[in-house]
Design a protein around this motif. Structure first.
Motif, short mmCIF file in Angstrom:
data_model
loop_
_atom_site.label_atom_id
_atom_site.label_comp_id
_atom_site.label_asym_id
_atom_site.label_seq_id
_atom_site.Cartn_x
_atom_site.Cartn_y
_atom_site.Cartn_z
N ALA A 133 0.83 -1.21 0.00
CA ALA A 133 0.00 0.00 0.00
C ALA A 133 0.87 1.25 0.00
O ALA A 133 0.59 2.22 -0.73
N ARG A 134 1.95 1.24 0.79
CA ARG A 134 2.84 2.41 0.85
C ARG A 134 3.54 2.62 -0.49
O ARG A 134 3.61 3.75 -1.00
N THR A 161 7.87 9.84 -0.69
CA THR A 161 8.09 8.57 0.03
C THR A 161 7.66 8.67 1.49
O THR A 161 6.92 7.83 1.99
N THR A 162 8.14 9.72 2.16
CA THR A 162 7.80 9.88 3.58
C THR A 162 6.32 10.14 3.78
O THR A 162 5.69 9.55 4.67
N ALA A 163 5.76 11.01 2.96
CA ALA A 163 4.34 11.37 3.13
C ALA A 163 3.43 10.16 2.94
O ALA A 163 2.51 9.93 3.73
N THR A 164 3.67 9.38 1.88
CA THR A 164 2.79 8.24 1.63
C THR A 164 2.96 7.15 2.69
O THR A 164 1.99 6.50 3.07
N GLU A 165 4.19 6.96 3.17
CA GLU A 165 4.41 5.96 4.22
C GLU A 165 3.63 6.31 5.47
O GLU A 165 2.92 5.47 6.04
N TYR A 166 3.73 7.56 5.91
CA TYR A 166 3.02 7.98 7.11
C TYR A 166 1.51 8.01 6.91
O TYR A 166 0.74 7.66 7.81
#
Length: 585
Positions: A90-91, A131-136
């Motif tokens: 999903a990430r 990357t960071t935004a979608t992971e969180y």
């Protein structure tokens, strides 16, 4: 200063921008829903963990209870593994989708936006920010509601033991809420700062890497090293602020956790001594209190992640608000439509800097025109206005009697060919460079026929790999003349009606320049040709010369019309001749 930057300093974030980005980023909802259901199941199983464990620890010798416990832990392990495994796709899919949205946006933004925003700086929105935004964000969407469910169900179970046990869990909740709001705002500021500094460092390095030869030529390695370190220190300072925040978060989380355990133990022991609960309920409650404390911390952490997403997406939100080029709904121009170019009282400025002032001229269909003038006189700006990269503040630019603003962009630019100074090309193979922008399958036979027409075939035949010869980034593996011939071959296959040349011979020696000139006039005899140049020999070959002087039309006519009669033209001739004589020395 932009609105986003102001909000970044304040630390509150902009929820409207945040939800706008969420709508645009095409989240993989099927993956998120699957991961959400798995996480929900995990939390449901977790509700039975304290009860099952308390039954074993209370001294029960029932064999069925032991079997149930074993099966429970097997199920718990499977659900936990599934929860972890399903979040990762999903990430990654979400990060892939937002990168595509950002890149698509960058390709469609109006060129005037990039006058004040460095594209290299913006590129890190596709890497670190995305990357960071979608992971969180995926972590929040998958875990927040299941955690809420677990907290509510666990509290209901605890209250069935004794209502005071539930009260003990809530005693520190006000402190945790204050902590969440305070640290959340701090989290937004630090994340915004980090990604802003990453963008600055990326832009700096991208520019310097493209010009390593220039740095070495001027033996400026030491200064560039210091400049690079200075830029790196900006990111270092931002990361140290994040580290400071993480230390504060760890300390406060630990203190709140210890305080929560102390409160729970005091209440539990008191109620156990009074006989209000039994030992099995006490063990179950103690385990529930630990998982509830973790769940409360997780809820706070999800809030922090949401604020981090806001910080990481602040620049993305600003980028997605940037003005796009608009397709016109008017009549689509046909390939064979007229190619007369007309500037009618055109004025244009880059902000406060005036580039063109009340400029009017006409270039007849099928003719050639040279646009000349000193640097900053508005020559390249004229080409940009014709391609509708910019909109004039006053006047009209027309092609074939139709304003370029009324012609759909795809149709307008599809009728134009462009050969820029240096003839920069992308890396890949010679075949890919030759067919770039040709939206059809091009057989090798057609490529070779075009190459023979422009003289590029003589160059191709010397390379063992032929059309499969590798091309370095920017075409640096080829000479300037070879690149120009390659681009001219591509334009010949493209078959544009209007050809724009921006200093096509400026980087070439005399022999190569003469060869490129001959190719231009021999290969494209019937097309309308507009050439920005300082090359005297090229100026003499065109039908018309347009002289610009600091944005004003100083003269327009043939070489003989202007020679000895136009002061600005004579000054340019003298400057070009002096430069030519100096080059011979």
């Amino acid at each position: 200063m932009s609105k986003v930057k102001k909000e970044g300093h304040k630390g509150g974030g902009n929820w409207k921008d945040f939800f706008h980005v969420i709508r645009k980023m095409r989240l993989p909802w099927h993956w998120i829903i699957i991961a959400f259901l798995c996480n929900f199941l995990y939390n449901r199983v977790m509700l039975d963990l304290p009860t099952v464990t308390a039954g074993l620890m209370s001294g029960s010798t029932d064999s069925q209870a032991l079997v149930d416990a074993v099966w429970f832990y097997v199920l718990f392990t499977l659900v936990l593994c599934g929860d972890v495994a399903l979040r990762s796709p999903a990430r990654h899919v979400a990060a892939r989708n937002i990168r595509r949205v950002i890149w698509k946006k960058m390709l469609r933004i109006r060129m005037d936006y990039y006058d004040g925003h460095n594209p290299s700086d913006l590129m890190s929105t596709m890497t670190n920010d995305a990357t960071t935004a979608t992971e969180y964000l995926v972590e929040f969407l998958v875990g927040f509601l299941p955690t809420i469910y677990y907290v509510a169900a666990a509290l209901q179970t605890i209250s069935s033991y004794n209502v005071w046990l539930m009260v003990s869990v809530f005693l520190l909740l006000p402190l945790k809420l204050i902590y969440a709001v305070f640290v959340g705002r701090w989290q937004y500021r630090t994340q915004f700062g980090v990604f802003k500094e990453i963008g600055s460092l990326t832009a700096y390095l991208a520019e310097r890497v493209r010009n390593l030869m220039l740095i070495k030529t001027y033996t400026n390695e030491e200064r560039e090293l210091k400049n690079g370190e200075k830029t790196s220190y900006g990111l270092f300072d931002a990361n140290m602020k994040v580290n400071k925040l993480n230390c504060v978060i760890t300390a406060l989380t630990t203190l709140l956790g210890m305080a929560q355990v102390m409160v729970v133990m005091v209440f539990g022991v008191l109620l156990l001594k009074r006989g209000d609960i039994d030992i099995q309920q006490w063990v179950a409650f103690y385990m529930f209190s630990g998982t509830l404390s973790t769940s409360f911390s997780n809820l706070i952490d999800y809030w922090m992640k949401l604020k981090s997403v806001q910080g990481a997406m602040a620049r993305t939100a600003e980028l997605l608000r940037a003005p796009e080029e608009e397709e016109q709904e008017g009549k689509r121009e046909e390939k064979g439509a007229g190619t007369e170019v007309c500037f009618d009282h055109v004025s244009f400025s880059y902000g406060d800097k005036e580039a063109l002032k009340d400029v009017s001229f006409t270039i007849p269909e099928g003719s050639s025109a040279a646009v000349i003038g000193l640097c900053g006189s508005g020559k390249t700006t004229s080409l940009s206005l014709l391609e509708h990269f910019y909109e004039p503040q006053e006047g009209t630019v027309s092609l074939g009697g139709v304003s370029v603003a009324d012609i759909p962009l795809q149709a307008l630019r599809g009728r134009m060919g462009y050969v820029q100074q240096g003839a920069d090309i992308f890396s890949g193979t010679v075949r890919e460079a030759l067919t770039y922008g040709l939206h059809r399958e091009v057989p090798d036979e057609e490529i070779w026929a075009a190459a023979r027409k422009t003289g590029f075939a003589e160059i191709l035949e010397k390379w063992d790999a032929g059309l499969d010869t590798p091309v370095a980034p920017g075409g640096t593996s080829m000479s300037g003349g070879q690149r120009q011939k390659l681009v001219l071959t591509r334009e010949f296959m493209r078959g544009a009606d209007v050809l724009l040349f921006d200093e096509p011979t400026s980087a070439l020696d005399a022999a190569a320049a003469r060869m490129v000139q001959d190719t231009i006039f021999d290969t494209f005899p019937d097309q309308t040709k507009i050439i920005v140049t300082h090359d005297l020999s090229l100026i003499r070959r065109v039908d018309q010369i347009i002289v610009l002087d600091r944005g004003v039309l100083a003269g327009c006519g043939s070489y003989s019309d202007l020679y000895g009669k136009c002061g600005a033209f004579m000054e340019l001739i003298a400057a070009c001749q002096a430069e030519k004589e100096a080059a011979k020395c």
